[in-house]
Design a protein around this motif. Structure first.
Motif: not given
Length: 402
Positions: A10-12, A14, A25, A36, A61, A63-66, A69
């Motif tokens: 999880h990529i939190p 945005c 997110s 992170y 991957f 998210g959020g918005t990988p 990232y």
């Protein structure tokens, strides 16, 4: 034969938070990305020995918005997975992207690192509807993003779409579908807009914003099923459609009751006979990983009786559905009470059988939460479990690509 498992990261982060989104997110937290990244790398290294002998056949991957990232961080995470875990050479490796954070160079670097599937958050082809949702990309950026993805020789593309938007008509929805199909994706996810508590959208609805009613939402859904079928896309789950062989292998793990590991705040796992999650708390996650004691919440053992119930609840979300003798072999339980309900549903054109497997029709999918509760009641012979399973169904609604 080795056991297989999926990995979700999880990529939190945005660039901007959408009004309807209740996934964990955060916008404006870019200064925490490096910390992170180190926490994720540490967590993955520490967990890898626990799945020695397992084959990782999907990596996702989300998210959020990988894509926001940064491809360098994503590539480093994937490189560590390749070194520390037994990653299948045929693994499906997906990255969620927003059109405003896609470019040909980063996509090419991700493909060379092993990424072979992109899930692109399109949502609508109407610029006004995008602004209404607080989406920060434009329809023109969608077209450019798809072009960049294809230039990078990524040949497995999924587009996410949302119907039931404020002011949306059936004609508007058909236009979005047609424009999405013009981009020739391998996969489409079509989600009805849900008003989640404590989101800006919920506040707007409380203040008088009008959304399409249930009947119109049903029309949107059935039109998508019809049009996508005409264009050669197979519906394989309530909200998901693909060209032959292009189903999301990772998401199917959720619906088929297979094991997967989640990493990051808000990520869920099903492993070692239990389901668990990490709290939706970025700072708490960073601190717990730093001291080597990742905090868990919602830890739920899944003994055989619950596995039998989850078999009904999860598999009936798919077109594969359930089969009597498969159920009897797995759980040693009587299928007859369930069969009686399925036959009743069939008389209303809510279910049908294909190769002896029961599954919902599109009309049945519209009523699936209610119908699944009925099947669970038939299975248990009591209504006492109904509240628990209603809550769990609500949780599974959230296990999907945002």
């Amino acid at each position: 034969m080795a056991n297989t498992i999926g990995i979700y990261i999880h990529i939190p982060f945005c660039k901007s938070k959408c009004d309807y989104c209740d996934f964990y997110s955060l916008a404006g937290q870019e200064e925490k990305m490096d910390r992170y990244q180190q926490a994720l790398l540490t967590h993955l290294r520490a967990f890898a020995p626990r799945v020695k002998g397992w084959i990782v056949d999907t990596v996702y991957f989300g998210g959020g918005t990988p894509s926001y990232y940064g491809d360098k961080r994503l590539r480093d995470l994937l490189s560590l997975i390749q070194r520390q875990f037994s990653l299948s050479r045929q693994a499906e490796i997906t990255v969620e992207c927003n059109p405003d954070s896609v470019d040909a160079r980063s996509m090419a670097r991700l493909r060379r690192a092993g990424v072979n599937r992109i899930s692109l958050g399109v949502q609508s082809a109407d610029a006004q509807q995008l602004r209404c949702l607080h989406r920060i990309h434009s329809p023109r950026q969608v077209i450019q993003a798809v072009s960049d993805i294809r230039k990078a020789k990524l040949d497995n593309l999924s587009l996410d779409l949302i119907y039931g938007l404020p002011g949306q008509t059936l004609t508007d929805w058909e236009d979005t579908l047609e424009k999405a199909l013009d981009l020739d994706p391998e996969h489409l996810s079509c989600y009805g807009l849900k008003v989640e508590d404590k989101t800006p959208l919920a506040r707007q609805v409380d203040e008088g914003l009008v959304l399409p009613d249930g009947d119109l939402q049903a029309d949107f859904y059935l039109r998508a099923v019809e049009l996508l079928h005409q264009r050669g896309y197979r519906q394989y789950e309530i909200s998901n459609f693909s060209k032959p062989g292009k189903e999301s292998r990772h998401n199917l793990k959720y619906w088929l009751g297979r094991e997967y590991l989640g990493f990051g705040p808000g990520a869920h796992s099903y492993f070692g006979g239990q389901r668990y999650a990490y709290p939706q708390d970025l700072e708490g996650y960073l601190q717990s990983i730093a001291i080597g004691a990742a905090q868990l919440e919602d830890v739920q053992p899944v003994p055989p009786p619950e596995q039998a119930r989850e078999y009904l609840m999860l598999r009936m979300r798919t077109m594969r559905g359930i089969e009597e003798w498969e159920y009897r072999r797995k759980f040693g339980l009587n299928f007859e009470p369930i069969a009686q309900r399925l036959e009743f549903f069939e008389s209303h054109r809510w279910t049908e059988q294909t190769d002896r497997r029961w599954h919902f029709t599109p009309q049945g999918f519209l009523l699936s939460n209610t119908l699944i509760l009925d099947l669970l009641e038939a299975q248990s012979g009591t209504i006492q479990a109904q509240k628990y399973w209603k809550e769990l169904i609500g949780q599974t609604d959230a296990i999907q690509e945002p």
